[in-house]
Structure formats: C-alpha cells, structure tokens
Design an enzyme around this catalytic site. Structure first.
Site, mmCIF file in Angstrom:
data_model
loop_
_atom_site.group_PDB
_atom_site.id
_atom_site.type_symbol
_atom_site.label_atom_id
_atom_site.label_comp_id
_atom_site.label_asym_id
_atom_site.label_seq_id
_atom_site.Cartn_x
_atom_site.Cartn_y
_atom_site.Cartn_z
ATOM 1 C CE LYS A 189 29.283 56.762 21.291
ATOM 2 N NZ LYS A 189 29.954 55.814 20.383
ATOM 3 C CG ASP B 122 28.424 52.156 19.730
ATOM 4 O OD1 ASP B 122 29.029 51.067 19.743
ATOM 5 O OD2 ASP B 122 29.004 53.257 19.697
ATOM 6 C CE LYS C 138 34.996 51.934 17.416
ATOM 7 N NZ LYS C 138 35.317 52.997 18.372
ATOM 8 C CB SER D 144 39.464 48.281 19.802
ATOM 9 O OG SER D 144 39.358 49.540 19.148
ATOM 10 C CG ASP E 124 31.406 52.237 17.354
ATOM 11 O OD1 ASP E 124 31.260 51.118 17.885
ATOM 12 O OD2 ASP E 124 31.744 53.258 17.994
ATOM 13 N NE ARG E 125 34.648 48.583 20.129
ATOM 14 C CZ ARG E 125 35.510 48.306 21.091
ATOM 15 N NH1 ARG E 125 35.891 47.062 21.289
ATOM 16 N NH2 ARG E 125 35.983 49.252 21.864
ATOM 17 C CB SER F 177 30.638 51.376 22.945
ATOM 18 O OG SER F 177 31.176 50.794 21.805
ATOM 19 C CG HIS F 178 33.155 47.717 23.855
ATOM 20 N ND1 HIS F 178 33.399 49.036 23.535
ATOM 21 C CD2 HIS F 178 34.005 47.413 24.844
ATOM 22 C CE1 HIS F 178 34.376 49.497 24.301
ATOM 23 N NE2 HIS F 178 34.761 48.529 25.106
ATOM 24 C CG ASP G 165 30.277 48.070 19.008
ATOM 25 O OD1 ASP G 165 29.738 48.392 17.930
ATOM 26 O OD2 ASP G 165 30.843 48.887 19.755
HETATM 27 C C1 VG1 Z 1 38.557 51.245 23.584
HETATM 28 C C2 VG1 Z 1 39.411 50.875 22.394
HETATM 29 C C3 VG1 Z 1 39.527 52.049 21.434
HETATM 30 C C4 VG1 Z 1 38.120 52.518 21.034
HETATM 31 C C5 VG1 Z 1 37.298 52.824 22.271
HETATM 32 C C6 VG1 Z 1 35.868 53.167 21.936
HETATM 33 O O1 VG1 Z 1 39.171 52.285 24.310
HETATM 34 O O2 VG1 Z 1 40.687 50.452 22.803
HETATM 35 O O3 VG1 Z 1 40.283 51.673 20.322
HETATM 36 O O4 VG1 Z 1 38.195 53.671 20.233
HETATM 37 O O5 VG1 Z 1 37.282 51.680 23.135
HETATM 38 O O6 VG1 Z 1 35.259 52.155 21.200
HETATM 39 P P1 VG1 Z 1 40.032 52.019 25.648
HETATM 40 O O7 VG1 Z 1 40.452 53.371 26.137
HETATM 41 O O8 VG1 Z 1 39.168 51.272 26.584
HETATM 42 O O9 VG1 Z 1 41.193 51.181 25.221
HETATM 43 V V1 VG1 Z 1 33.595 51.974 21.259
HETATM 44 O O10 VG1 Z 1 33.146 50.860 20.210
HETATM 45 O O11 VG1 Z 1 33.387 52.057 22.851
HETATM 46 O O12 VG1 Z 1 32.910 53.476 20.818
HETATM 47 CO CO CO Z 2 31.142 50.948 19.856
#
Ligand code: VG1
Ligand code: CO
Length: 555
Positions: free
Chosen positions: A140, A293, A391, A380, A295-296, A127-128, A291
């Site tokens: 995932k 992937d 998302k 986030s 989703d953000r 992801s990010h 981001d």
């Molecule tokens: C973070 C964010 C959470 C989000 C998750 C996955 O998790 O706080 O809101 O759902 O990343 O996002 P954490 O446990 O690090 O706070 V993404 O865009 O990685 O799929």
């Molecule tokens: Co993401």
C-alpha cells in the site's frame, strides 16, 4: 568494497493486473516472487505518479523528501524492503526511514509519515489475509497526509504500471535492519528507526494512561491476541511495560512470517482461541485482538462480543466523558455504508454530523482533513480517529480500556446500557468466498436491474423504502464513486447490502451485510436476522447463479 551508487536502469515488461483494490495491491505471494520485476514495476510507477502528480515531472523532486518503509512482517517483507530501499535511493530520495526489522503497523506508519512530514510511505502487507509462500502479499502507498492513497493516485499508478518499460535501482549490499542507526552517502541517508516510539507517544497524548494503569493494578483480567502478527511488540510495550499488564496477557505476541499458519483476522471465526477463552469458565474481563497489520480490532467482554458497529457507536457516545483528548466533544463521525447504522443514532443524539462513505478507509481521510469527522469506523472491525489517517487496532483497545477505567463499568454494562437507550442494530456479514468472478458479477448486475421495481414492495416483512446502487460524492472535493454496493432499506429501519470484495486474491467474494434495527435488544439474534437473510438470498438467486447457498464465513 565501496558500494556503487550510480543508478541503474533496468528494462522491464508491464503487467495489466496491478490495479490497487480496496486497500493497495494484493496478490498471491508467488505472483510477487515469480513474476519478474512485479514489485519493482509497482514501486517505480508510484514514484512516477508522484513526480507527475505533484512535481510536474521534475526528476530532482525527491532530493529533500523522506520516504517511510515498513510492513507487517509477513513472508517476503524482508526481500521487498531491500528492493524498495535501493529503488528509492536510485530515484533520489533524500531520506529513507525504515522500521527496525521492517516491522511497522499500518497505524504506526501513518503516525510516522505525519510526524516526520514524509512525502509518503510504503506498507508491505496483505492485512488480514494469510501469509507465507502459499498465502498473500501486498503493498500500500500512503501519501503525506498518512492515509491510504486516494483514487486520483491509485488510478494514475495503475495507468503507469500498464506501460512501464524501465525502472531505476542501485547495486549495494542489503541494509542491516536489526540495529537502529543511520548511514549517509552523498547527502542521501537510510535511517533504521524504532517503530514503537512515535506511535506510543501519540497514544500517551490521547489516553489516560494513569487510569488504565490503576485498572490493571487491580483484579481486572485482560487479554490481547496479536495473532502472531505485527502488533505483538506494540502490545507488549504499551500494555505490559507502560501500563503494567502481566506478560501472560499477550497471546501470540511474536510476529511470525506465516502468522503461525493463522489467518490474522480478528473475528469470531479466526480468533477462535481468544473467543473460546472469553466465553469459557473464569473468563477474563476484557479481550481484544488485531489483524496482520494492526489496523483492525475485535472487542470482547466476559461472555460478550461487541459487534464493530456497536463498538463505534459506544466509543462515540462515551469518548467526551472519559477520554482526555476528546473531552471537548466529537466534531463529527463517519461510517462505511455497509456498517450498522448504530452510530447514526448516537450522532443524532449528540447533534453532530454523520457521513456515510463507500467501503475503504481512504474515503474517511478527506473528511478528517476537512475537520468534518473525528471518529469513524467500518463493520470489518476497523475503528479509528483523526490522530492518524488509518484505522487503528490498539487505539480502539485503549479507548475501551480508558472508558472502562474511568466509568468503572464492565463491557457488558456499557453495551447493555447503550442498547437500553438507543435500541439495537442486530448485525451480521455473510461472506461467500471463492465464487466464479463472471458469475458473481452477472448475478449482481441482474439484481441491480431489479432494484427499481422493489420500491414499495414487502421485503422480509417490511416495506422497501429505498433500493439503489450506492454512489458517493465526496463533500470535500466533489469526486464521485459509483457502484459501491446494492442497498435495500426497509420501513422498519433495517437494511441489507450486497457488494463484491476488493481485497481478495482468488475468485470473487460476495459480501452480504444484514442490519436489522429493533428497540428491544433481548430478541434472539438468529430469529431476527433469518427473514432478511432468506429474502435477500432468494432475491439474488445465488444458488442458480453461483451454485452455493451457504456462506463460507459469518462475522
Ligand atoms: C475489506 C473490508 C473493508 C476494509 C478493507 C481493508 O475490504 O470490507 O472494510 O477497509 O478490507 O482492510 P473488501 O473490499 O474486501 O470488502 V485491511 O485491514 O485489509 O487494511
Ligand atoms: Co488490516
């Protein structure tokens, strides 16, 4: 030479650290590359979980089932995809759908899984988190509903990874992912599909594309920063080819294996180039970013940043008036517990239910399946609706564009009108990255013990009305998730929340979320948030426990 299609059983050694976190299994890329069979163990354990959980151990269960595979294009995706194709073949999947070039955004994966009634899909992404050989890699699994695997599945996968001894694969040449097409052998097939098709079709059903096209044909100046990640091709196709935005409106639109060295996280720190543009001279009317992937999302207007909690609240408040597929009204909303309570006020005004869930999209999925929630979001930079079960960054951008196009209002007008009516949730998240895990846990354990004494006391100038460690009981199946974050609620409507991240790959990250409510939106955000920040840091005693007193990232 004819490929050998006999399944091969490979001996392997189990690992004890393959527990999926907030969003899948995330590790340093080198862990996946250097630890023998690290990916294979996780894949086989997922297949074994499916046979055990869904098919009573029937090994032939996958014969008429489809598996979707794709990822965010980061380094090691290409190798991992070929590994998964071979293992899925050996495990007997009837059809394996692989995205062209392996590029598939997380929301598009959800759409493809749902549309094709697949048994599930793998998304290769961290992801990010940054990519590359020295960055992060992740995987995932999303089952048939198209959303992140629920706890019942991830804990089973984890259990199986700890005792795995063998996995199945096959020895055949790598599949060419650069061309669309299908090849079939002995009733099993691999289809290389266009990752844009199903997703684009869905977006066209939801939004008023004509209205956005008209908006783009005028003087409206639009920018979208894909941060060299997976959404570039989606953005070019949807915003430029279909909606008429000039190609120059897409920044960093070509997916790169290392994201060009960028941190593909759409926030004020990591999407700085776009932020500077939006606050500069002759700024565009609208700016957005997504981001790794896809989703953000981050939304900006000319000289204004829309905080994710406000974005969620504003979308919910305006969706029925302007967006075709929500014209009958929103059935319910949900937000993760640390997300600002701005949407709660909108839900109250509209007379709809508002659910508060733990962090992570998987908790929204059951609510959506049960029809209890239609739009939801996280602080986030995650917003989405029940069109998929993830998302969705581009969905959020289109939702804003649709509202702007139909209302004729700027981002700034929409935001200030909202604050005028509902008041403002001043919001900030402070991340303390790279902490010693044991010390950070001890700090939170001790802080938790003091919560019961906080009630009734004055905290940052207001009385504590509630202080606990958040527990969630899923209203659809009764499953309970404990220890989801310390929360302190004040009489004036403000809250502060502390929890450890479940997506990091090095040490611990403490997240401190500040949510201060004021009727007057013209106060100085810095002044409003400082007392709460200072009080929580001294309550945690972070300097003594962890040796730091300044966050590494503020969003
Ligand atoms: C973070 C964010 C959470 C989000 C998750 C996955 O998790 O706080 O809101 O759902 O990343 O996002 P954490 O446990 O690090 O706070 V993404 O865009 O990685 O799929
Ligand atoms: Co993401």
């Amino acid at each position: 030479m004819k490929p050998d299609l006999t399944p091969i059983t490979v001996q392997t050694i189990a690992y004890d650290d393959q527990e999926p976190g907030t969003s899948g299994l995330r590790k340093k890329t080198k862990v996946f590359i250097e630890k023998p069979h690290y990916l294979e163990n996780f894949i086989q354990s997922t297949f074994d979980m499916l046979t055990q959980n869904l098919f009573e151990g029937n090994a032939d269960a996958f014969k008429d089932k489809t598996l979707v595979v794709g990822g965010d294009g980061r380094f090691h995706n290409a190798v991992a995809i070929q590994t998964i194709i071979k293992m899925a073949f050996a495990n007997g999947f009837g059809k394996i759908m692989v995205a062209k070039n392996g590029h598939l955004s997380t929301p598009a994966a959800s759409a493809v899984i749902r549309k094709n009634k697949a048994l599930g899909g793998f998304i290769l992404s961290a992801s990010h988190n940054p990519g590359g050989i020295d960055g992060d890699f992740g995987i995932k699994f999303n089952p048939a509903a198209g959303g992140p695997a629920p706890q019942s599945m991830t804990s089973k996968i984890y259990e199986l990874t700890k005792s795995i001894t063998t996995y199945l694969t096959m020895d055949f040449p790598d599949v060419d992912l650069s061309e669309l097409g299908t090849f079939t052998v002995n009733g099993q097939s691999v289809e290389v599909f266009d990752p844009l098709t199903d997703y684009t079709e869905l977006m066209q059903k939801i939004f008023d594309f004509d209205a956005i096209r008209t908006l783009f044909s005028g003087v409206f100046d639009f920018r979208y920063d894909a941060l060299n990640a997976v959404t570039g091709p989606y953005a070019k196709h949807i915003f430029c080819d279909l909606l008429g935005a000039p190609e120059t409106s897409i920044l960093h639109g070509t997916p790169l294996e290392d994201f060009g060295g960028k941190h593909p996280d759409p926030n004020l720190i990591y999407a700085k180039e776009l932020v500077d543009l939006m606050y500069g001279k002759d700024a565009p009317d609208f700016g957005a970013a997504s981001d790794g992937d896809g989703d953000r999302n981050m939304i900006l207007g000319r000289g204004i940043f829309v905080s994710p909690g406000d974005s969620l609240a504003i979308l919910v408040n305006n969706a029925a008036n302007y967006i075709p597929s929500y014209r009958r009204g929103i059935s319910g909303v949900a937000r993760s517990m640390p997300t600002s309570a701005a949407v709660d006020l909108v839900a109250k005004a509209h007379g709809i239910s508002c659910y508060e869930t733990p962090t992570g999209w998987k908790f929204f999925v059951n609510l959506m399946d049960a029809g209890k929630c239609q739009i939801c979001g996280e602080e986030s930079f995650g917003t989405g609706s029940d069109h998929v079960r993830e998302k969705d960054g581009i969905w959020a951008v289109l939702a804003w564009l649709n509202i702007i196009a139909k209302s004729g209002k700027s981002v700034e007008t929409l935001v200030t009108e909202h604050w005028n009516r509902f008041g403002r949730n001043y919001y900030q998240r402070h991340d303390f990255e790279g902490l010693d895990t044991a010390k950070a846990k001890k700090m939170l354990d001790d802080a938790r013990k003091g919560l019961s004494q906080l009630r009734g006391q004055i905290f940052a100038g207001s009385k504590v009305v509630m202080a606990d460690d958040f527990s969630y009981k899923d209203p659809t199946n009764g499953e309970v998730a404990n220890n989801q974050g310390l929360r302190i609620k004040l009489e004036d409507g403000s809250r502060v929340i502390c929890r450890l991240s479940g997506t990091g790959t090095g040490g611990a990250t403490l997240r401190v979320y500040h949510d201060v409510y004021r009727k007057d939106w013209r106060e100085d955000p810095y002044k409003v948030l400082v007392p709460l920040n200072q009080t929580i840091l001294s309550y945690l005693n972070i300097a003594t426990y962890c040796g730091v007193d300044k966050p590494t990232v503020i969003t």
